[in-house]
Design a protein around this motif. Structure first.
Motif, PDB file in Angstrom:
ATOM      1  N   ILE A   8       0.827  -1.211   0.000  1.00  7.06           N
ATOM      2  CA  ILE A   8       0.000   0.000   0.000  1.00  7.06           C
ATOM      3  C   ILE A   8       0.859   1.257   0.000  1.00  7.06           C
ATOM      4  O   ILE A   8       0.583   2.211  -0.734  1.00  7.06           O
ATOM      5  N   VAL A   9       1.920   1.248   0.828  1.00  2.28           N
ATOM      6  CA  VAL A   9       2.795   2.431   0.872  1.00  2.28           C
ATOM      7  C   VAL A   9       3.410   2.671  -0.502  1.00  2.28           C
ATOM      8  O   VAL A   9       3.605   3.802  -0.934  1.00  2.28           O
ATOM      9  N   GLY A  60      -7.063  -2.576  -9.760  1.00  2.00           N
ATOM     10  CA  GLY A  60      -6.899  -2.018 -11.096  1.00  2.00           C
ATOM     11  C   GLY A  60      -5.680  -1.124 -11.283  1.00  2.00           C
ATOM     12  O   GLY A  60      -5.337  -0.796 -12.404  1.00  2.00           O
ATOM     13  N   ARG A  61      -5.041  -0.698 -10.193  1.00  2.00           N
ATOM     14  CA  ARG A  61      -3.877   0.173 -10.321  1.00  2.00           C
ATOM     15  C   ARG A  61      -2.776  -0.279  -9.370  1.00  2.00           C
ATOM     16  O   ARG A  61      -3.051  -0.620  -8.225  1.00  2.00           O
ATOM     17  N   GLY A  62      -1.545  -0.225  -9.837  1.00  2.00           N
ATOM     18  CA  GLY A  62      -0.430  -0.611  -8.995  1.00  2.00           C
ATOM     19  C   GLY A  62       0.679  -1.185  -9.845  1.00  2.00           C
ATOM     20  O   GLY A  62       0.568  -1.217 -11.066  1.00  2.00           O
ATOM     21  N   ALA A  63       1.769  -1.590  -9.210  1.00  2.00           N
ATOM     22  CA  ALA A  63       2.890  -2.143  -9.962  1.00  2.00           C
ATOM     23  C   ALA A  63       3.829  -2.847  -8.995  1.00  2.00           C
ATOM     24  O   ALA A  63       3.835  -2.554  -7.798  1.00  2.00           O
ATOM     25  N   ILE A  64       4.625  -3.766  -9.550  1.00  2.00           N
ATOM     26  CA  ILE A  64       5.604  -4.470  -8.730  1.00  2.00           C
ATOM     27  C   ILE A  64       6.696  -3.526  -8.249  1.00  2.00           C
ATOM     28  O   ILE A  64       7.122  -3.573  -7.099  1.00  2.00           O
ATOM     29  N   TRP A  65       7.134  -2.611  -9.137  1.00  2.00           N
ATOM     30  CA  TRP A  65       8.197  -1.699  -8.689  1.00  2.00           C
ATOM     31  C   TRP A  65       7.717  -0.860  -7.512  1.00  2.00           C
ATOM     32  O   TRP A  65       8.506  -0.464  -6.646  1.00  2.00           O
ATOM     33  N   ARG A  66       6.414  -0.596  -7.452  1.00  2.00           N
ATOM     34  CA  ARG A  66       5.881   0.173  -6.326  1.00  2.00           C
ATOM     35  C   ARG A  66       6.085  -0.588  -5.013  1.00  2.00           C
ATOM     36  O   ARG A  66       6.435   0.001  -3.982  1.00  2.00           O
ATOM     37  N   THR A  67       5.869  -1.893  -5.078  1.00  2.00           N
ATOM     38  CA  THR A  67       6.057  -2.695  -3.867  1.00  2.00           C
ATOM     39  C   THR A  67       7.538  -2.723  -3.474  1.00  2.00           C
ATOM     40  O   THR A  67       7.865  -2.664  -2.295  1.00  2.00           O
ATOM     41  N   ALA A  68       8.410  -2.750  -4.485  1.00  2.00           N
ATOM     42  CA  ALA A  68       9.845  -2.686  -4.184  1.00  2.00           C
ATOM     43  C   ALA A  68      10.165  -1.385  -3.453  1.00  2.00           C
ATOM     44  O   ALA A  68      10.896  -1.380  -2.449  1.00  2.00           O
ATOM     45  N   VAL A  69       9.579  -0.282  -3.929  1.00  2.00           N
ATOM     46  CA  VAL A  69       9.813   1.008  -3.265  1.00  2.00           C
ATOM     47  C   VAL A  69       9.202   0.989  -1.864  1.00  2.00           C
ATOM     48  O   VAL A  69       9.787   1.503  -0.906  1.00  2.00           O
ATOM     49  N   GLY A  70       8.026   0.353  -1.746  1.00  2.00           N
ATOM     50  CA  GLY A  70       7.385   0.246  -0.438  1.00  2.00           C
ATOM     51  C   GLY A  70       8.268  -0.501   0.549  1.00  2.00           C
ATOM     52  O   GLY A  70       8.419  -0.090   1.705  1.00  2.00           O
ATOM     53  N   VAL A  71       8.875  -1.585   0.087  1.00  2.00           N
ATOM     54  CA  VAL A  71       9.805  -2.333   0.939  1.00  2.00           C
ATOM     55  C   VAL A  71      10.958  -1.419   1.329  1.00  2.00           C
ATOM     56  O   VAL A  71      11.361  -1.364   2.496  1.00  2.00           O
ATOM     57  N   GLY A  72      11.464  -0.665   0.343  1.00  2.00           N
ATOM     58  CA  GLY A  72      12.573   0.248   0.604  1.00  2.00           C
ATOM     59  C   GLY A  72      12.224   1.241   1.713  1.00  2.00           C
ATOM     60  O   GLY A  72      13.002   1.479   2.636  1.00  2.00           O
ATOM     61  N   ILE A  73      11.034   1.814   1.622  1.00  2.00           N
ATOM     62  CA  ILE A  73      10.625   2.819   2.601  1.00  2.00           C
ATOM     63  C   ILE A  73      10.520   2.200   4.002  1.00  2.00           C
ATOM     64  O   ILE A  73      11.091   2.698   4.974  1.00  2.00           O
ATOM     65  N   LEU A  74       9.803   1.090   4.085  1.00  2.00           N
ATOM     66  CA  LEU A  74       9.636   0.448   5.394  1.00  2.00           C
ATOM     67  C   LEU A  74      10.967  -0.011   5.978  1.00  2.00           C
ATOM     68  O   LEU A  74      11.257   0.216   7.148  1.00  2.00           O
TER      69      LEU A  74
END
Lengths: 516, 333
Positions: free
Chosen positions: B259-260, B268-282
């Motif tokens: 989500i982050v 309908g919206r989102g991406a795998i790279w977004r989850t990578a960035v989310g992991v990075g942030i957390l």
């Protein structure tokens, strides 16, 4: 002759209003003046900018430049509350009543008169009765709003405007879901509003209704005002010419089959699904088969059953002479070359966040798969060609489907079918809510599709339209085909057949003489 | 991928779109700069590699969760599945070669995922309830069979995946990177990937357009189970042991990274790279907190605030809405 309205104060003054969405200039310097005591018609094709203009005035969306002045108040744009406080009542096509609340509570929604901090029920009801009586709405204040007819719900919105003393009433497609009698009632109410000095903006595709009720009519085309004249100077053909701007309606060529019916592309035998019964139907290449019936006759269910979208009980089909079991899903039907464009484009047809091109490709991304990011180029020449065949503007292919007009959304639905090898196209109400120009495109496309050796089965709630643009007309009632009429039958024949059927058949019986 | 087809009318609009699309990347960069200024050792190679191996299980599960969330679904069972897989790997790994143990564990995860997919698509149970149910069932079974006993595998090949390194980079980290690249390509470039966006964007339209929606949605849950299985294997190997109580709250970390990153819960919206960035942030936050010696309880508080802030700003233009509210112009809808 001096018209007293000419000196009445301006209720709505729109000056050089512009608004663009990504890729589209929806409004280009629109100016519009409506005086108190005037009913002002606003017409234009789908996509001409009517909806955007209304939304900009009502504050539902902000505008880019220009000004909007409502009853002396300059609006900042994008603020519906300010527009309402200035005296604007916007009555959208999708009514905003709360079905579970009473009629009078709906009128005072959000701001009921109070006594000692408690809702003053007696005053709520009294105000409702008084305003309802003025417009001839005979409804108990305590009646549940959801139980009222569409026409009365609409009048309820007008009562709401009157009680809250809003003197500029904008109606978007008020007659869309009304019968002739209710349209007459609505127009009587609008005349009453005019007498009491209200200003009314009346937006409609129903040109007869517009000419009947309006004092002046403004035509919008491609985001600009084309002409604005007193209603007496307009005729229906003149309005149509002005709306279309030089595009001639090709109605002559659209209705006639140029090929003789070819081999059967689809034969249906003994199809049974909940609420659907079709014993025998042979669909030949090159045919346009119209499905006519009243609202609730099961037209949509029939098409959905044919498209594999309903779980059927039994049924067999032959595709180009080859016997098959009935497709159990739309995906299976697509593989057999049977595909459907559903009636509700927004809820059942399109992924609104995604681009037009992406929506054409929806269901078969194989052309775009594995060769780089999903761009227009990658979606392929097929998508472009399908869009072009449907006269869908190439510059809008990258725009999100949700921002397109109803007519353009319908073109997308058809383009999706054209983009894949489909031999039987099922179009459920392809002309619903779209304007004359877009309708002409749909009819032309249907004929072209049929002429290319495919078959079209389509439905419309306008019986005249079905008869005019089909080679065969199936009459549907209670979910079954009760008759097939020859071409050039009259709408009267269709209705007679339906009413005869209703008289002689128990609506609930599932057995009986073979249909067709 | 949604933005790839948007119109490009003006530089301004492009900039606005880009800032909305890539805001999370900017947030990550700012965070990394801030924490490395406060504590330069944050950027050291060993620390970064530690972070990578620490967050490997959550990141891997984030892949499956991203798919599921884009289809418009939700998977609460990944924590329990992860524990099951870890226990299976460790229990079998005590007597069998790691390949057998790991395969069995991943298969167990896949089975749970397939069951989830079946319940959600064929039985049409709300995903939230369906996966809450399987989470309880799987967690309960794992505890009942093992009695929460710890399975210890002091066997060198078994722990290689979790502990060994290649040129200083942990194997688990390499695995994460490889899986993210593959998962991202699959989502963006394959027909199946586009269908995932389609079913999340409008299920009925996708069905009528001829997409086998049950297959697409079901396979997303299956992959979520599969990635939970892989994550369980990684953990078992890292710890050289496993027990049923592992990962009780892990599902929240997995959801948070998805989500982050900006994948919309509405589908309908989102991406795998977004989850990578989310992991990075957390991961950056957590590691930064530890380096800066911030109390664990406050870490939770800050995490919670960040999740809410991310949803408010990334999804549906919450920040713009707030600005309008503060400017006294009323809500637009």
């Amino acid at each position: 002759m001096t018209d007293p309205r000419a000196v009445a104060p301006l209720a709505l003054e729109v000056t050089r209003l512009s608004k663009s969405y990504p890729g589209v200039n929806a409004l280009r310097g629109v100016s519009l003046q409506v005086r108190s005591g005037e009913v002002h018609g606003l017409v234009g094709e789908n996509g001409a900018g009517k909806s955007t203009l209304l939304k900009s005035i009502a504050g539902a969306v902000p505008f880019d430049s220009g000004s909007v002045r409502v009853l002396g108040t300059d609006l900042v744009g994008g603020n519906p509350r300010q527009a309402a406080e200035a005296g604007l009542a916007m009555i959208y096509q999708e009514l905003t009543i709360v079905p579970e609340l009473s009629a009078s509570d709906n009128v005072h929604l959000g701001d009921p008169p109070r006594r000692f901090g408690v809702v003053d029920r007696r005053r709520v009801d009294a105000q409702f009765r008084e305003a309802a009586a003025r417009i001839g709405l005979q409804v108990s204040p305590r009646a549940k709003a959801g139980s009222l007819s569409t026409a009365n719900q609409q009048l309820l919105e007008i009562v709401r405007a009157m009680v809250s003393e809003r003197r500029l009433v904008i109606m978007d497609e008020p007659t869309a879901s009304l019968g002739p009698e209710d349209i007459g009632r609505l127009h009587a109410v609008i005349r009453g509003l005019r007498e009491t000095g209200h200003a009314v903006v009346y937006v409609s595709h129903d040109l007869d209704a517009v000419l009947d009720i309006c004092d002046a009519v403004t035509v919008l085309r491609e985001g600009e005002v084309v002409e604005s004249r007193p209603a007496v100077e307009w005729t229906k053909p003149a309005l149509i010419r002005s709306m279309l701007g030089g595009v001639e309606l090709d109605s002559a060529g659209a209705g006639e089959s140029t090929t003789t019916a070819g081999d059967a592309v689809l034969s249906v035998r003994g199809l049974r699904a909940p609420g659907v019964r079709l014993d025998e139907l042979d669909v030949a290449a090159g045919q346009i088969i119209g499905v006519a019936g009243l609202v609730g006759s099961g037209r949509s269910r029939l098409l959905r059953a044919l498209a594999g979208a309903l779980l059927i009980d039994e049924g067999r089909c032959e595709i180009r002479g080859e016997a098959r079991t009935w497709p159990r899903s739309p995906a299976a039907a697509w593989r057999l070359g049977i595909a459907m464009a559903p009636e509700d484009r927004k809820l059942q047809g399109l992924v609104l966040d995604q681009s037009a091109a992406w929506n054409i490709a929806l269901g078969d991304f194989s052309g775009a798969a594995g060769r780089g990011p999903v761009t227009l180029d990658r979606l392929g020449a097929g998508v472009r060609a399908a869009a072009e065949a449907m006269a869908f503007s190439a510059s809008r292919l990258v725009v999100a489907a949700g921002t397109l007009s109803g007519g353009n959304q319908q073109k997308l639905m058809l383009a999706r079918l054209m983009n894949r090898s489909v031999s039987v196209l099922l179009l459920d109400e392809p002309t619903r809510g779209i304007d004359i120009g877009a309708k002409a495109h749909v009819f032309t496309a249907m004929r072209e599709i049929a002429d290319s050796g495919r078959a079209v089965i389509w439905s419309s709630s306008e019986i005249e339209e079905v008869i005019e643009h089909s080679d065969r007309v199936l009459v549907v009632a209670g979910g079954r085909v009760i008759d097939e009429l020859p071409p050039r039958s009259s709408p009267h024949d269709v209705l007679t057949r339906i009413f005869d059927h209703q008289r002689t058949h128990d609506v609930h019986s599932t057995d009986g003489e073979p249909a067709l | 991928m949604t933005t790839a087809l948007d119109a490009r009318p003006s530089r301004f609009v492009r900039l606005a779109q880009a800032s909305r699309s890539y805001g999370v990347v900017i947030a990550l960069v700012v965070l990394v700069i801030a924490i490395s200024v406060a504590q330069p050792s944050f950027l050291s190679f060993p620390n970064q590699m530690n972070i990578l191996s620490q967050w490997a299980p959550v990141a891997i599960m984030g892949i499956g969760m991203t798919y599921v969330v884009i289809t418009g679904g939700f998977d609460l069972s990944v924590g329990a599945t992860y524990a099951l897989a870890a226990v299976v790997a460790a229990a079998i790994g005590q007597s069998q070669p790691p390949v057998v143990a790991f395969s069995a564990a991943i298969a167990a995860g896949l089975v749970v995922g397939v069951v989830n997919g079946f319940i959600v698509t064929a039985l049409r149970v709300n995903p939230f309830i369906a996966t809450l149910g399987t989470s309880l069932v799987v967690g309960g079974i794992t505890l009942a069979i093992t009695g929460n006993k710890a399975f210890i595998v002091a066997f060198e090949p078994f722990t290689a995946l979790g502990r060994d390194r290649l040129a200083g980079v942990p194997y688990s980290g390499i695995l994460v990177i490889v899986l993210f690249v593959i998962a991202g390509l699959v989502l963006a470039y394959t027909s199946w990937g586009q269908s995932v966006y389609a079913v999340g964007g409008n299920l009925e339209a996708s069905r009528l357009a001829g997409i086998r929606t049950s297959g697409v949605v079901g396979s997303a849950y299956a992959i979520a189970g599969l990635t939970a299985g892989v994550a369980g294997v990684v953990t078992a190997s890292q710890l050289s042991s496993a027990q049923a109580s592992l990962g009780a709250t892990l599902v929240f970390d997995v959801l948070t990274v998805v989500i982050v990153g900006g994948t919309a819960l509405s589908g309908g919206r989102g991406a795998i790279w977004r989850t990578a960035v989310g992991v990075g942030i957390l991961a950056t936050l957590q590691n930064g907190f530890n380096l800066l010696d911030i109390d664990a309880y406050y870490q939770d508080v800050i995490k919670g605030v960040i999740i809410i802030a991310a949803l408010a700003t990334l999804d549906r233009g919450g920040a713009r809405h707030l600005r309008r509210l503060l400017a006294g112009r009323g809500p637009s809808h």
